[in-house]
Design an enzyme around this catalytic site. Structure first.
Site, PDB file in Angstrom:
ATOM      1  N   ASP A   8     -43.450  35.404 -25.782  1.00  0.00           N
ATOM      2  CA  ASP A   8     -44.092  34.120 -26.043  1.00  0.00           C
ATOM      3  C   ASP A   8     -45.555  34.380 -26.365  1.00  0.00           C
ATOM      4  O   ASP A   8     -46.253  35.054 -25.596  1.00  0.00           O
ATOM      5  CB  ASP A   8     -43.992  33.209 -24.821  1.00  0.00           C
ATOM      6  CG  ASP A   8     -42.555  32.765 -24.549  1.00  0.00           C
ATOM      7  OD1 ASP A   8     -41.667  33.082 -25.367  1.00  0.00           O
ATOM      8  OD2 ASP A   8     -42.326  32.108 -23.524  1.00  0.00           O
ATOM      9  N   ASP A 129     -34.133  21.908 -25.741  1.00  0.00           N
ATOM     10  CA  ASP A 129     -34.727  22.124 -24.421  1.00  0.00           C
ATOM     11  C   ASP A 129     -34.432  20.911 -23.555  1.00  0.00           C
ATOM     12  O   ASP A 129     -34.719  19.772 -23.948  1.00  0.00           O
ATOM     13  CB  ASP A 129     -36.237  22.316 -24.544  1.00  0.00           C
ATOM     14  CG  ASP A 129     -36.591  23.441 -25.504  1.00  0.00           C
ATOM     15  OD1 ASP A 129     -35.817  24.405 -25.582  1.00  0.00           O
ATOM     16  OD2 ASP A 129     -37.645  23.358 -26.181  1.00  0.00           O
TER      17      ASP A 129
END
Length: 240
Positions: A8, A129
């Protein structure tokens, strides 16, 4: 099952968030490119990359890092975070990304998603998500009233071939994966599911492989040393 080690990106560094909270960020590497090279040396074939600034702001501030990883490794890269235009999809693919993940934009603009699928086909996937079973958007900062599992079924009808499904409550928490969720999703014919959030042990990886998901993302457990990349790969492939 394919194991996807994850990087990330935030301000060109490799970081991890706790349950998607930007104010709970840990920097794990100042050099994501070298980190990606090390992952490849351990046997990984794929890399999962998220531009966290992009996810929040709808921009691509870490594009050069992504381009450099693609140029300096042989890893197949799937990448998401801030993909809200056809131009951005094209830029990422030109930078060497193999599969682009659309998140917020796929949820808010179905016409855009249809056009992206028509133009780029299987190079486009969707990130779903979920927080408490509902779809979250904008880097997990907003939660809709849309049921995540129903939305994935709808994506299949639209022609989406791959979904990265994240249980936000498990992400970075080192509490294991939501196996029941992934068992249900893996049973959906015609769509590949990548499990994201909560992989914290080899047992989690083995369980997901047995469930039959297409892939699993290895994040925080890799950074803390709880799961070595080479062991995770072996477990995903049934060798350990």
């Amino acid at each position: 099952m394919i194991l996807f080690p994850a990087i990330d990106l935030y301000e060109k560094k490799g970081v991890r968030l706790y349950k998607g909270q930007y104010d709970q960020m840990t920097v794990y590497t100042e050099d994501p490119v070298s980190f990606a090279q090390a992952i490849e040396e351990k046997g990984a074939k794929w890399l999962h990359v998220v531009d966290l600034e992009g996810a929040r702001d709808g921009t691509t501030p870490n594009l050069e890092v992504i381009r450099e990883i693609a140029a300096k490794t042989g890893l197949s890269i799937e990448c998401g975070g801030g993909v809200r235009s056809l131009e951005t999809i094209g830029v990422l693919l030109e930078a060497g990304v193999k599969r682009v993940i659309i998140g917020t934009k796929a949820i808010e603009d179905e016409a855009f998603l249809r056009t992206a699928l028509e133009q780029y086909g299987d190079a486009v996937s969707v990130g779903v998500d979920a927080r408490d079973g509902k779809v979250a958007t904008h880097g997990w900062t907003s939660v809709t009233d849309r049921d995540a599992e129903e939305f994935i079924l709808h994506l299949k009808e639209l022609g989406v071939s791959c979904v990265i499904a994240t249980d936000i409550s498990r992400d970075g928490a080192m509490k294991g994966t939501n196996r029941e969720l992934y068992r249900r999703l893996a049973a959906i014919d015609g769509i590949r599911i990548i499990a994201s959030g909560g992989v914290s042990s080899l047992a989690d990886i083995r369980a997901l492989a047995e469930i039959g998901v297409y892939g699993a993302i290895l994040g925080k457990a890799m950074y803390t040393g709880a799961v070595k990349v080479e062991d995770g790969l072996a477990a995903a492939e049934g060798r350990l």
